[in-house]
Design an enzyme around this catalytic site. Structure first.
Site, mmCIF file in Angstrom:
data_model
loop_
_atom_site.group_PDB
_atom_site.id
_atom_site.type_symbol
_atom_site.label_atom_id
_atom_site.label_comp_id
_atom_site.label_asym_id
_atom_site.label_seq_id
_atom_site.Cartn_x
_atom_site.Cartn_y
_atom_site.Cartn_z
ATOM 1 N N LYS A 296 55.613 43.748 19.723
ATOM 2 C CA LYS A 296 54.847 42.597 20.240
ATOM 3 C C LYS A 296 54.680 42.742 21.748
ATOM 4 O O LYS A 296 53.590 42.569 22.290
ATOM 5 C CB LYS A 296 55.594 41.309 19.943
ATOM 6 C CG LYS A 296 55.116 40.100 20.725
ATOM 7 C CD LYS A 296 55.841 38.825 20.394
ATOM 8 C CE LYS A 296 57.094 38.611 21.168
ATOM 9 N NZ LYS A 296 56.910 38.129 22.554
ATOM 10 N N ASN A 297 55.805 43.074 22.434
ATOM 11 C CA ASN A 297 55.791 43.054 23.893
ATOM 12 C C ASN A 297 55.101 44.260 24.516
ATOM 13 O O ASN A 297 55.040 44.375 25.736
ATOM 14 C CB ASN A 297 57.213 42.876 24.430
ATOM 15 C CG ASN A 297 57.738 41.486 24.098
ATOM 16 O OD1 ASN A 297 56.978 40.604 23.716
ATOM 17 N ND2 ASN A 297 59.039 41.307 24.192
ATOM 18 N N ARG B 274 51.942 32.477 27.609
ATOM 19 C CA ARG B 274 52.134 32.708 29.044
ATOM 20 C C ARG B 274 51.970 34.185 29.360
ATOM 21 O O ARG B 274 51.583 34.550 30.460
ATOM 22 C CB ARG B 274 53.461 32.176 29.541
ATOM 23 C CG ARG B 274 54.675 32.915 29.062
ATOM 24 C CD ARG B 274 55.926 32.377 29.705
ATOM 25 N NE ARG B 274 55.894 32.338 31.152
ATOM 26 C CZ ARG B 274 56.014 33.400 31.942
ATOM 27 N NH1 ARG B 274 56.121 34.593 31.411
ATOM 28 N NH2 ARG B 274 55.979 33.268 33.249
ATOM 29 N N CYS C 8 58.207 27.220 29.701
ATOM 30 C CA CYS C 8 58.379 27.808 28.374
ATOM 31 C C CYS C 8 59.788 27.449 27.910
ATOM 32 O O CYS C 8 60.579 26.868 28.619
ATOM 33 C CB CYS C 8 58.186 29.315 28.427
ATOM 34 S SG CYS C 8 59.662 30.172 28.878
ATOM 35 N N ARG D 206 60.074 30.412 34.333
ATOM 36 C CA ARG D 206 59.638 31.814 34.312
ATOM 37 C C ARG D 206 58.521 31.943 35.340
ATOM 38 O O ARG D 206 57.367 31.658 35.074
ATOM 39 C CB ARG D 206 59.154 32.208 32.909
ATOM 40 C CG ARG D 206 60.306 32.365 31.954
ATOM 41 C CD ARG D 206 59.837 32.595 30.541
ATOM 42 N NE ARG D 206 59.347 33.971 30.331
ATOM 43 C CZ ARG D 206 58.922 34.377 29.132
ATOM 44 N NH1 ARG D 206 58.850 33.510 28.138
ATOM 45 N NH2 ARG D 206 58.524 35.605 28.958
ATOM 46 N N ASP E 117 66.569 39.737 24.684
ATOM 47 C CA ASP E 117 65.922 39.361 23.418
ATOM 48 C C ASP E 117 66.791 39.639 22.202
ATOM 49 O O ASP E 117 66.455 39.204 21.105
ATOM 50 C CB ASP E 117 64.589 40.107 23.250
ATOM 51 C CG ASP E 117 63.563 39.650 24.259
ATOM 52 O OD1 ASP E 117 62.535 40.339 24.402
ATOM 53 O OD2 ASP E 117 63.804 38.628 24.920
ATOM 54 N N ARG F 109 55.894 33.764 15.884
ATOM 55 C CA ARG F 109 55.224 34.302 17.064
ATOM 56 C C ARG F 109 55.552 35.776 17.227
ATOM 57 O O ARG F 109 54.768 36.553 17.758
ATOM 58 C CB ARG F 109 55.674 33.551 18.322
ATOM 59 C CG ARG F 109 55.142 32.141 18.464
ATOM 60 C CD ARG F 109 55.575 31.539 19.769
ATOM 61 N NE ARG F 109 55.271 32.464 20.852
ATOM 62 C CZ ARG F 109 55.798 32.372 22.069
ATOM 63 N NH1 ARG F 109 56.647 31.403 22.351
ATOM 64 N NH2 ARG F 109 55.494 33.227 23.012
HETATM 65 C C1 EPZ Z 1 59.058 40.013 28.952
HETATM 66 O O1 EPZ Z 1 58.920 38.731 29.540
HETATM 67 C C2 EPZ Z 1 59.087 39.783 27.453
HETATM 68 N N1 EPZ Z 1 57.861 39.136 27.016
HETATM 69 C C3 EPZ Z 1 60.284 38.895 27.087
HETATM 70 O O2 EPZ Z 1 60.314 38.801 25.661
HETATM 71 C C4 EPZ Z 1 61.563 39.571 27.558
HETATM 72 O O3 EPZ Z 1 62.654 38.734 27.278
HETATM 73 C C5 EPZ Z 1 61.469 39.834 29.069
HETATM 74 O O4 EPZ Z 1 60.294 40.635 29.351
HETATM 75 C C6 EPZ Z 1 62.696 40.564 29.588
HETATM 76 O O5 EPZ Z 1 62.825 41.772 28.925
HETATM 77 C C7 EPZ Z 1 56.740 39.882 26.889
HETATM 78 O O6 EPZ Z 1 56.720 41.073 27.167
HETATM 79 C C8 EPZ Z 1 55.522 39.170 26.375
HETATM 80 P P1 EPZ Z 1 60.335 39.268 33.258
HETATM 81 P P2 EPZ Z 1 58.568 38.612 31.128
HETATM 82 O O7 EPZ Z 1 59.114 39.204 34.088
HETATM 83 O O8 EPZ Z 1 57.615 39.668 31.498
HETATM 84 C C9 EPZ Z 1 61.895 36.057 36.430
HETATM 85 C C10 EPZ Z 1 60.360 37.700 23.576
HETATM 86 O O9 EPZ Z 1 61.133 36.922 22.980
HETATM 87 N N2 EPZ Z 1 60.600 36.296 37.082
HETATM 88 O O10 EPZ Z 1 61.125 40.528 33.215
HETATM 89 O O11 EPZ Z 1 58.197 37.195 31.398
HETATM 90 C C11 EPZ Z 1 61.693 35.235 35.156
HETATM 91 O O12 EPZ Z 1 61.713 33.851 35.482
HETATM 92 C C12 EPZ Z 1 60.093 37.500 25.061
HETATM 93 O O13 EPZ Z 1 59.741 38.643 23.022
HETATM 94 C C13 EPZ Z 1 60.331 35.617 38.268
HETATM 95 O O14 EPZ Z 1 61.151 34.837 38.767
HETATM 96 O O15 EPZ Z 1 60.002 38.900 31.742
HETATM 97 C C14 EPZ Z 1 62.874 35.615 34.310
HETATM 98 O O16 EPZ Z 1 64.001 34.862 34.673
HETATM 99 C C15 EPZ Z 1 60.961 36.413 25.654
HETATM 100 N N3 EPZ Z 1 59.125 35.805 38.873
HETATM 101 C C16 EPZ Z 1 63.107 37.071 34.672
HETATM 102 O O17 EPZ Z 1 62.425 37.288 35.934
HETATM 103 C C17 EPZ Z 1 58.169 36.651 38.354
HETATM 104 O O18 EPZ Z 1 57.087 36.804 38.968
HETATM 105 C C18 EPZ Z 1 62.606 38.052 33.616
HETATM 106 O O19 EPZ Z 1 61.237 37.997 33.640
HETATM 107 C C19 EPZ Z 1 58.470 37.326 37.148
HETATM 108 C C20 EPZ Z 1 59.697 37.134 36.538
#
Ligand code: EPZ
Length: 441
Positions: A32-33, A102, A126, A131, A318, A410
């Site tokens: 998915k990701n 998102r 979310c 996030r 995850d 989802r």
């Molecule tokens: C991706 O989310 C995945 N989603 C998530 O999977 C996964 O848990 C996550 O990466 C971590 O591996 C998709 O790929 C669609 P991040 P993403 O940017 O890109 C903070 C699932 O269940 N952050 O690495 O949103 C954020 O708040 C989902 O499949 C900022 O503060 O993850 C979070 O605490 C859930 N500012 C942390 O970093 C930013 O600009 C991780 O976020 C970006 C992120």
């Protein structure tokens, strides 16, 4: 006097019969990701991009809706999505579509790269807590984009001559920010360096497709990605097969450790699950790997292990809920530390309902086991928590009802189907939400 029968709202749920013994084989879908980002990458070039092994799940449907809103024609042929992009692709995504997904924020990069402008509704909150997208925006600004907020929308504008290469050290190895920057940089003039880049296999998958399209990228999968910009007209549509879903695979592997096994999960690269498999082995489960598959079974009592979630190659957030459920069945006290999403532990209140012994201390959870779980009605607080609660239902005494099946759908094409194929009894039901949650007998 019976109360007038009113049709009270029903909620979608999974009904899970406990004391399951699982064994057999599962074949996972494309990730998915990764698929969500590959769909966004299709915006970089005109013509028809073919994505193979795309999971048939709600998040993919939501991303397809975003592309179609932009004017892309998307049709599904089995597990292949054909994305036809013409000259008239738009550059605005509306709030109702971004609220649904998102992750659609990753259209910012390709729209900026191709059209020099993008207007994307701000993603809402979310289920996983705050996030941010500040790192996405800071990185795009480093490539010369002007970012303004207008009526709850993010408006990004490239300089007149297009984006300009820049160096950006990510303060946190954000997956989404790395992907947005990667796609924006492929046409930025000069060589862009993304420091402290995310190293997830999905990043490598995206970079592989971009390279096949004509982009010049080195270092994907390491903490430094270098992108040499090419003219946007040099990019061409390709056919790409989505990498196997390591989180879906890890979910079924954990089910094998929880409910006996052996469970063989095919369609995944074991090297994408190195730490999760090591953790399962550390609890005492038997783990075997072969190219493209992992097999997990439980041949003795499980023991508690500590785990802390981190960006790849660390233990993935995850898979934290699923391991936490397994640890309720392990002897001893385990400490689970969640470093990525502060909302992940919202699941613990639901996991206490069947009887798990859990103590929350800030971003640590102490899991005391083994505890005997009994069937209860619980609420999926997010996609992965929902899947984990289904696993808890498999090992509990009696019947568990996990409300919020749509959360789970989802990210899992057919969780009940695969668990039933392994010998479980999981079915989708509608439950009367008038029944107080937890009242399930
Ligand atoms: C991706 O989310 C995945 N989603 C998530 O999977 C996964 O848990 C996550 O990466 C971590 O591996 C998709 O790929 C669609 P991040 P993403 O940017 O890109 C903070 C699932 O269940 N952050 O690495 O949103 C954020 O708040 C989902 O499949 C900022 O503060 O993850 C979070 O605490 C859930 N500012 C942390 O970093 C930013 O600009 C991780 O976020 C970006 C992120």
């Amino acid at each position: 006097m019976p109360s007038p029968s009113v049709s009270s709202p029903m909620m979608d749920a999974f009904e899970v019969r406990g004391r399951a013994t699982l064994s057999g084989e599962v074949v996972v879908s494309g990730a998915k990701n990764s698929a969500l980002k590959l769909l966004a990458a299709a915006l970089l070039t005109e013509g028809t991009t073919r994505l193979e092994r795309v999971p048939d799940i709600a998040d993919v449907a939501a991303m397809v809706a975003v592309l179609e809103h932009l004017g892309v024609t998307v049709d599904r042929d089995g597990d292949t999505l054909n994305c036809s992009v013409g000259p008239g692709v738009g550059d605005e995504t509306p709030p109702h579509l971004v609220r649904q997904l998102r992750a659609s924020i990753v259209v910012l990069g390709p729209l900026l790269a191709r059209h020099g402008r993008a207007r994307v509704a701000q993603p809402g909150g979310c289920d996983l807590g705050n996030r941010g997208i500040d790192l996405h925006l800071q990185g795009l600004q480093q490539l010369g984009a002007t970012i303004t907020l207008e009526d709850e929308a993010i408006v990004a504008q490239a300089p007149p001559g297009g984006l300009v290469a820049g160096d950006f050290e990510l303060p946190y190895a954000s997956v989404g920010a790395t992907e947005n920057l990667l796609m924006a940089a492929v046409c930025a003039r000069g060589t862009t360096v993304i420091g402290n880049a995310a190293r997830e296999p999905e990043i490598v998958d995206l970079a592989g497709m971009l390279q096949a399209m004509g982009a010049r990228i080195t270092g994907a999968g390491t903490e430094e990605i270098r992108v040499e910009g090419v003219p946007v007209e040099d990019l061409r549509p390709v056919t790409h097969r989505v990498v196997g879903d390591r989180i879906e695979a890890g979910t079924y592997a954990t089910a094998g450790a929880l409910c006996g096994g052996p469970v063989t999960v095919r369609g995944v690269d074991p090297s994408h699950l190195r730490l999760p498999l090591a953790k399962l082995a550390e609890t005492g489960a038997e783990v075997d790997t072969e190219p493209g598959a992992v097999t997990v079974q439980r041949t003795r009592g499980l023991r508690a292990v500590d785990v802390a979630t981190l960006p790849f190659p660390g233990f993935p957030t995850d898979l934290q809920p699923q391991l936490t459920v397994l640890l309720t069945q392990a002897g001893g006290v385990a400490m689970v530390t969640e470093n990525v999403f502060d909302g992940r532990f919202r699941m613990l209140d639901e996991l206490r309902k069947p009887g798990a012994d859990l103590e929350l201390q800030g971003h640590h959870a102490l899991v005391r086991g083994p505890s005997s779980l009994r069937g209860a009605t619980v609420q999926a607080t997010d996609l992965r928590a929902g899947a984990a609660l289904v696993l808890a239902g498999l090992v509990a005494d009696g019947v568990t009802v996990v409300c919020g099946a749509s959360h789970i759908e989802r990210g899992y094409a057919d969780l009940p189907g695969w668990l039933c194929a392994l010998g479980g009894d999981v079915r989708r039901v509608g439950v009367d939400v008038a029944v107080p949650v937890g009242a399930h007998t």
